[in-house]
Design a protein around this motif. Structure first.
Motif, PDB file in Angstrom:
ATOM      1  N   PHE A  62       0.825  -1.207   0.000  1.00 24.14           N
ATOM      2  CA  PHE A  62       0.000   0.000   0.000  1.00 24.14           C
ATOM      3  C   PHE A  62       0.864   1.264   0.000  1.00 24.14           C
ATOM      4  CE2 PHE A  62      -3.529  -2.766   1.017  1.00 24.14           C
ATOM      5  CZ  PHE A  62      -4.611  -2.103   0.457  1.00 24.14           C
ATOM      6  N   MET A  63       1.952   1.251   0.765  1.00 26.10           N
ATOM      7  CA  MET A  63       2.790   2.444   0.860  1.00 26.10           C
ATOM      8  C   MET A  63       3.451   2.797  -0.464  1.00 26.10           C
ATOM      9  SD  MET A  63       4.716   2.280   4.549  1.00 26.10           S
ATOM     10  CE  MET A  63       5.451   0.665   4.289  1.00 26.10           C
ATOM     11  N   VAL A  64       3.736   1.770  -1.266  1.00 26.93           N
ATOM     12  CA  VAL A  64       4.502   2.004  -2.489  1.00 26.93           C
ATOM     13  C   VAL A  64       3.647   1.825  -3.741  1.00 26.93           C
ATOM     14  CG1 VAL A  64       6.515   1.289  -3.826  1.00 26.93           C
ATOM     15  CG2 VAL A  64       6.639   1.342  -1.333  1.00 26.93           C
ATOM     16  N   ARG A  65       3.106   0.632  -3.949  1.00 24.67           N
ATOM     17  CA  ARG A  65       2.413   0.359  -5.201  1.00 24.67           C
ATOM     18  C   ARG A  65       1.076   1.094  -5.295  1.00 24.67           C
ATOM     19  NH1 ARG A  65       5.293  -0.408  -8.990  1.00 24.67           N
ATOM     20  NH2 ARG A  65       3.369  -0.917 -10.081  1.00 24.67           N
ATOM     21  N   VAL A  66       0.217   0.941  -4.273  1.00 30.90           N
ATOM     22  CA  VAL A  66      -1.078   1.619  -4.315  1.00 30.90           C
ATOM     23  C   VAL A  66      -0.883   3.131  -4.261  1.00 30.90           C
ATOM     24  CG1 VAL A  66      -3.278   1.943  -3.117  1.00 30.90           C
ATOM     25  CG2 VAL A  66      -2.289  -0.351  -3.321  1.00 30.90           C
ATOM     26  N   ALA A  67       0.017   3.578  -3.400  1.00 30.68           N
ATOM     27  CA  ALA A  67       0.282   5.017  -3.293  1.00 30.68           C
ATOM     28  C   ALA A  67       0.798   5.575  -4.609  1.00 30.68           C
ATOM     29  CB  ALA A  67       1.287   5.281  -2.175  1.00 30.68           C
ATOM     30  N   GLY A  68       1.694   4.841  -5.266  1.00 29.31           N
ATOM     31  CA  GLY A  68       2.229   5.310  -6.538  1.00 29.31           C
ATOM     32  C   GLY A  68       1.157   5.410  -7.598  1.00 29.31           C
ATOM     33  N   LEU A  69       0.254   4.425  -7.643  1.00 30.02           N
ATOM     34  CA  LEU A  69      -0.828   4.457  -8.629  1.00 30.02           C
ATOM     35  C   LEU A  69      -1.763   5.631  -8.354  1.00 30.02           C
ATOM     36  CD1 LEU A  69      -2.326   3.153 -10.981  1.00 30.02           C
ATOM     37  CD2 LEU A  69      -3.468   1.640  -9.344  1.00 30.02           C
ATOM     38  N   MET A  70      -2.091   5.851  -7.079  1.00 30.13           N
ATOM     39  CA  MET A  70      -2.974   6.966  -6.739  1.00 30.13           C
ATOM     40  C   MET A  70      -2.324   8.303  -7.079  1.00 30.13           C
ATOM     41  SD  MET A  70      -4.613   5.657  -3.129  1.00 30.13           S
ATOM     42  CE  MET A  70      -5.514   7.199  -2.903  1.00 30.13           C
ATOM     43  N   ARG A  71      -1.012   8.390  -6.856  1.00 31.41           N
ATOM     44  CA  ARG A  71      -0.309   9.640  -7.173  1.00 31.41           C
ATOM     45  C   ARG A  71      -0.330   9.903  -8.676  1.00 31.41           C
ATOM     46  NH1 ARG A  71       4.155   8.492  -4.882  1.00 31.41           N
ATOM     47  NH2 ARG A  71       5.345   7.841  -6.714  1.00 31.41           N
ATOM     48  N   ARG A  72      -0.102   8.858  -9.465  1.00 35.25           N
ATOM     49  CA  ARG A  72      -0.120   9.041 -10.926  1.00 35.25           C
ATOM     50  C   ARG A  72      -1.518   9.398 -11.414  1.00 35.25           C
ATOM     51  NH1 ARG A  72       3.183   4.565 -10.363  1.00 35.25           N
ATOM     52  NH2 ARG A  72       1.560   3.105 -11.020  1.00 35.25           N
ATOM     53  N   MET A  73      -2.542   8.804 -10.806  1.00 32.15           N
ATOM     54  CA  MET A  73      -3.907   9.151 -11.200  1.00 32.15           C
ATOM     55  C   MET A  73      -4.213  10.603 -10.863  1.00 32.15           C
ATOM     56  SD  MET A  73      -5.910   5.661 -10.058  1.00 32.15           S
ATOM     57  CE  MET A  73      -7.522   6.374 -10.332  1.00 32.15           C
ATOM     58  N   ALA A  74      -3.765  11.057  -9.689  1.00 33.38           N
ATOM     59  CA  ALA A  74      -4.044  12.429  -9.257  1.00 33.38           C
ATOM     60  C   ALA A  74      -3.365  13.455 -10.160  1.00 33.38           C
ATOM     61  CB  ALA A  74      -3.591  12.618  -7.811  1.00 33.38           C
ATOM     62  N   THR A  75      -2.207  13.073 -10.702  1.00 32.43           N
ATOM     63  CA  THR A  75      -1.465  14.019 -11.552  1.00 32.43           C
ATOM     64  C   THR A  75      -1.785  13.844 -13.029  1.00 32.43           C
ATOM     65  OG1 THR A  75       0.406  12.478 -11.611  1.00 32.43           O
ATOM     66  CG2 THR A  75       0.444  14.200  -9.917  1.00 32.43           C
ATOM     67  N   GLY A  76      -2.667  12.879 -13.335  1.00 37.65           N
ATOM     68  CA  GLY A  76      -3.045  12.657 -14.725  1.00 37.65           C
ATOM     69  C   GLY A  76      -2.009  11.889 -15.525  1.00 37.65           C
ATOM     70  N   LEU A  77      -1.031  11.254 -14.844  1.00 38.66           N
ATOM     71  CA  LEU A  77       0.040  10.543 -15.544  1.00 38.66           C
ATOM     72  C   LEU A  77      -0.227   9.049 -15.668  1.00 38.66           C
ATOM     73  CD1 LEU A  77       3.149  12.280 -13.920  1.00 38.66           C
ATOM     74  CD2 LEU A  77       2.105  12.751 -16.144  1.00 38.66           C
ATOM     75  N   ALA A  78      -1.282   8.559 -15.039  1.00 39.03           N
ATOM     76  CA  ALA A  78      -1.562   7.128 -15.082  1.00 39.03           C
ATOM     77  C   ALA A  78      -2.079   6.737 -16.461  1.00 39.03           C
ATOM     78  CB  ALA A  78      -2.577   6.763 -14.013  1.00 39.03           C
ATOM     79  N   PHE A 262       4.601  12.234   6.169  1.00 43.42           N
ATOM     80  CA  PHE A 262       3.506  13.171   5.930  1.00 43.42           C
ATOM     81  C   PHE A 262       2.830  12.956   4.578  1.00 43.42           C
ATOM     82  CE2 PHE A 262       6.442  15.480   8.804  1.00 43.42           C
ATOM     83  CZ  PHE A 262       5.598  15.600   9.883  1.00 43.42           C
ATOM     84  N   GLY A 263       3.085  11.803   3.941  1.00 47.61           N
ATOM     85  CA  GLY A 263       2.461  11.534   2.654  1.00 47.61           C
ATOM     86  C   GLY A 263       0.959  11.375   2.787  1.00 47.61           C
ATOM     87  N   PRO A 264       0.214  11.467   1.679  1.00 48.37           N
ATOM     88  CA  PRO A 264      -1.248  11.339   1.723  1.00 48.37           C
ATOM     89  C   PRO A 264      -1.666   9.922   2.111  1.00 48.37           C
ATOM     90  CG  PRO A 264      -0.464  11.395  -0.540  1.00 48.37           C
ATOM     91  CD  PRO A 264       0.713  11.724   0.313  1.00 48.37           C
ATOM     92  N   PRO A 265      -2.809   9.771   2.790  1.00 49.91           N
ATOM     93  CA  PRO A 265      -3.272   8.437   3.205  1.00 49.91           C
ATOM     94  C   PRO A 265      -3.753   7.614   2.016  1.00 49.91           C
ATOM     95  CG  PRO A 265      -4.890  10.104   3.794  1.00 49.91           C
ATOM     96  CD  PRO A 265      -3.696  10.839   3.273  1.00 49.91           C
ATOM     97  N   VAL A 266      -3.477   6.313   2.056  1.00 46.81           N
ATOM     98  CA  VAL A 266      -3.939   5.416   0.998  1.00 46.81           C
ATOM     99  C   VAL A 266      -4.795   4.278   1.557  1.00 46.81           C
ATOM    100  CG1 VAL A 266      -2.008   5.920  -0.532  1.00 46.81           C
ATOM    101  CG2 VAL A 266      -1.806   4.058   1.120  1.00 46.81           C
ATOM    102  N   ARG A 267      -4.774   4.103   2.893  1.00 45.58           N
ATOM    103  CA  ARG A 267      -5.576   3.039   3.507  1.00 45.58           C
ATOM    104  C   ARG A 267      -5.890   3.421   4.942  1.00 45.58           C
ATOM    105  NH1 ARG A 267      -3.184  -2.962   4.889  1.00 45.58           N
ATOM    106  NH2 ARG A 267      -1.514  -1.577   5.627  1.00 45.58           N
TER     107      ARG A 267
END
Length: 694
Positions: A62-78, A262-267
């Motif tokens: 969750f800290m790496v894979r899910v967080a990375g996917l959510m970050r890319r979606m938020a920035t429109g890069l996914a 302080f990263g954004p929550p993912v779970r």
């Protein structure tokens, strides 16, 4: 994928849906870990350890894979994944599978492990289940050790909702003022500096949060405790450092490590007993959606079960195993032994201490040694390898250490070691901008009695970490071969200087030649098969994700080449699909030791070619890391390694087997004829080759 005969024609055609989803494949790997925890044939405390490993693995996912996917979606890069799923589909499917596995994990703990532990006199109890004397013991502990470090934080008009750090365990508390009838929310953080489970009496434990919850009236004096619930937040903890504009990477990483929590929550994990009122408050304040909420039976944070797994109850663990010291003669120097022959060591079956560690320690002590060069990706807190490098520098030898300070979750430790090495006079290099140095290399330059210089090398698949060398399965080549030594020398010059060297004699090196080198050899196998010569591809790795290599393996299968893949974790290849991968088998072995070696073997028309090293078949390894694979030249070594690979893929060996739809089926044999556990087999034989290499 439907696997109907004739659906996929033979030839170069490959369908769009030929890749399994990477994220779900990782979750299925963790499911295999969970299946070990569920296996009643394993020693009980080892099952507890697998429960703990499952929990910590999922945290990192969750800290790496899910967080990375959510970050890319938020920035429109996914973008659409190689499996054909849109990013939102991947996230939704990930949430469904993760929910299922977390509930299964909790059910295993409560319904199976807890009763089994109780039968052995080990109990994990909630506060209400403790005896009066045990509560008194824990109350005393609360006053003396817990209460002083607690900080209740109330939420009202003057106090905003507090920041909840990643992976911290917390209590959400609702209190009522008896005078005003006002209800207030407060958060109490469970201290990370205290044990996850507290011993109330010998072999009887209670969760730390239960002890705190039982004494909340001491924190909220005069207030009525209406309800309290445990919760836990997982945040994005992947590092983001722009190396292109960072002059001092070491300082930049230190600052980023401070920001990581302080990263954004993912779970958001909550106990299933939580009230709707408190859950609504948490989701609103934390900014998480309903799909990010994971309700599970308590207690939370079962990664803390490692404390139980570490109990001194040898009868409930794997029997002791002492690694073999026979890989190298004990008499004479290691340098004399390596002048006679190459040595391959297989950890943990071969001792790391008397082989790889011995090379560095003898080099530090030997007055004829002029220089030592080494890569360090991860090492232990009390590393004898680092101590030897420091001793060598103190003795006036030139010591060069390439430290990868961006090794995920080991950044702090590596920064500490880098500074310690620098203070000792070692030349410390931090690798390349944009690339992680993941290769496992050591080079010793020695002046021989006749005045000539000879170089001794170690090229391995695992880190220079004495503790994990007893738990991780890895291979290493110890050699004084001049061509290998020349390659390793040139690679170190590449790592520490501005050399543009990209091709080597006995090495395949990422990111320049590794992928293309493997693809070339796959294509050669196709040529051998078409010419009627023996052809067979055998791969052993941790993960297989790279689409170029998977497509090359599909083409080999379509041409009729047998392909065996032994993978521990992620596999995006679909085996056994008619017309595409009929000739591909995929197996996975999990057990007492973490399968970690990477080996790539090609039948090569009857003259096998075999490589091993640090690289998995993932984009990050092939494109964004410096990886090194070494060719195994000794015929005896090649034959023994091929027999090892064949043993792992043997139909009589215990393993999980992957089908074309991404489902893994465990094979353990029949009750009266159990399958061979390859790790137990290797421990019993102690050696899979003789000392003289025969």
């Amino acid at each position: 994928m439907a696997a109907n005969p004739g659906q996929i024609p033979h030839g170069d055609y490959l369908p769009d849906d030929r890749f399994l989803d990477r994220e779900e494949s990782w979750l299925r790997f963790n499911q295999r870990v969970l299946e070990l925890a569920e296996d009643t044939d394993l020693p009980l405390l080892e099952r507890v350890r697998f429960l703990s490993i499952f929990a910590t693995n999922l945290d990192e996912f969750f800290m790496v894979r899910v967080a990375g996917l959510m970050r890319r979606m938020a920035t429109g890069l996914a973008v659409r994944s190689a499996s054909g799923r849109q990013p939102r589909e991947v996230l939704e499917r990930t949430a469904v599978v993760a929910h299922e596995l977390m509930l299964r994990h909790a059910a295993c703990f409560r319904g199976d492990i807890l009763p089994a532990l109780a039968k052995q006199g080990i109990e994990i109890l909630r506060w209400d289940e403790l005896a009066d004397t045990e509560r008194e013991n824990l109350s005393r502990m609360f006053r003396e050790r817990i209460y002083p470090v607690l900080t209740p934080l109330v939420v009202d008009s003057a106090h905003p909702f507090p920041y909840i750090s990643g992976l911290s365990l917390n209590l959400a508390v609702v209190v009522r003022d008896p005078e005003t009838e006002a209800r207030l929310f407060a958060r109490v953080k469970v201290p990370e500096v205290l044990p996850r489970l507290l011993e109330a009496s010998p072999d009887r434990f209670a969760p730390l949060e239960d002890v705190i919850a039982a004494h909340l009236t001491q924190l909220f004096n005069g207030m009525e405790i209406v309800e309290r619930h445990a919760f836990r937040v997982t945040r994005n903890q992947d590092l983001e450092v722009d190396e292109d504009i960072t002059e001092d990477l070491l300082q930049a990483l230190e600052k980023e490590l401070l920001r990581r929590r302080f990263g954004p929550p993912v779970r958001l994990e909550v106990e299933e007993s939580i009230s709707a009122e408190v859950l609504d408050l948490l989701t609103e304040e934390l900014g998480v959606s309903e799909k990010q909420v994971y309700r599970v039976p308590g207690p939370l944070d079962l990664g803390g079960l490692s404390l139980i797994a570490d109990l001194d109850r040898s009868e409930l663990k794997y029997p002791p195993f002492v690694p073999s010291k026979a890989a190298l003669p004990s008499e004479g120097t290691i340098f004399a032994a390596l002048r006679e022959r190459d040595v391959i060591v297989h950890h943990p079956y071969d001792s790391f201490t008397t082989s790889v560690q011995r090379l560095i320690e003898e080099a530090a002590d030997d007055p004829r040694v002029l220089a030592i060069k080494q890569t360090l990706y991860r090492t232990s807190g009390d590393s004898p390898v680092v101590d030897a490098l420091i001793a060598a520098a103190d003795a006036g030898k030139q010591v060069v250490v390439v430290v990868e300070i961006k090794a995920r979750f080991d950044e702090s430790a590596n920064i500490e070691w880098a500074r310690k090495l620098e203070q000792a006079g070692c030349h410390v290099v931090y690798g390349f901008v944009g690339l992680k140095t993941h290769c496992k290399l050591a080079l010793v330059v020695r002046q021989e009695p006749d005045g000539s210089l000879r170089r001794y090398c170690h090229i391995g698949t695992g880190n220079y970490h004495p503790k994990t060398a007893r738990l991780y399965e890895d291979l290493g080549l110890l050699t004084a071969d001049p061509e290998v030594a020349e390659d390793v020398t040139e690679l170190f010059n590449h790592l520490t200087g501005y050399s543009r060297k990209v091709s080597y004699r006995q090495l395949l090196v990422a990111p320049n030649t590794l992928r293309s080198g493997l693809v070339l050899r796959i294509e050669r196998e196709i040529g051998h098969h078409r010419a009627g010569r023996p052809a067979h591809i055998r791969f052993k790795c941790n993960s297989l994700v790279d689409e170029v290599l998977i497509d090359a393996l599909y083409r080999a299968s379509q041409a009729g080449v047998r392909v065996d893949v032994w993978v521990r974790g992620i596999c995006a290849l679909r085996p056994g699909v008619p017309g595409m991968s009929d000739n591909i088998r995929v197996r996975s072995v999990l057990g007492r030791f973490l399968e970690h070696s990477r080996v790539y073997a090609f039948e090569c028309g009857g003259s096998p070619e075999l490589w091993f090293g640090s690289a998995d078949l993932m984009h990050r390894n092939l494109d964004r890391r410096v990886e090194a694979m070494v060719r195994v030249n000794d015929v005896g070594h090649r034959d023994e390694l091929i027999r090892f690979l064949d043993k792992g893929m043997n139909d009589d060996t215990a393993s999980w087997r992957l089908d074309g739809d991404g489902d893994w089926t465990r094979y353990t044999g029949a009750p009266d004829n159990p399958a061979t556990d390859i790790q137990t087999h290797l421990m019993r034989t102690r050696r899979w080759r003789t000392v003289d290499g025969g």
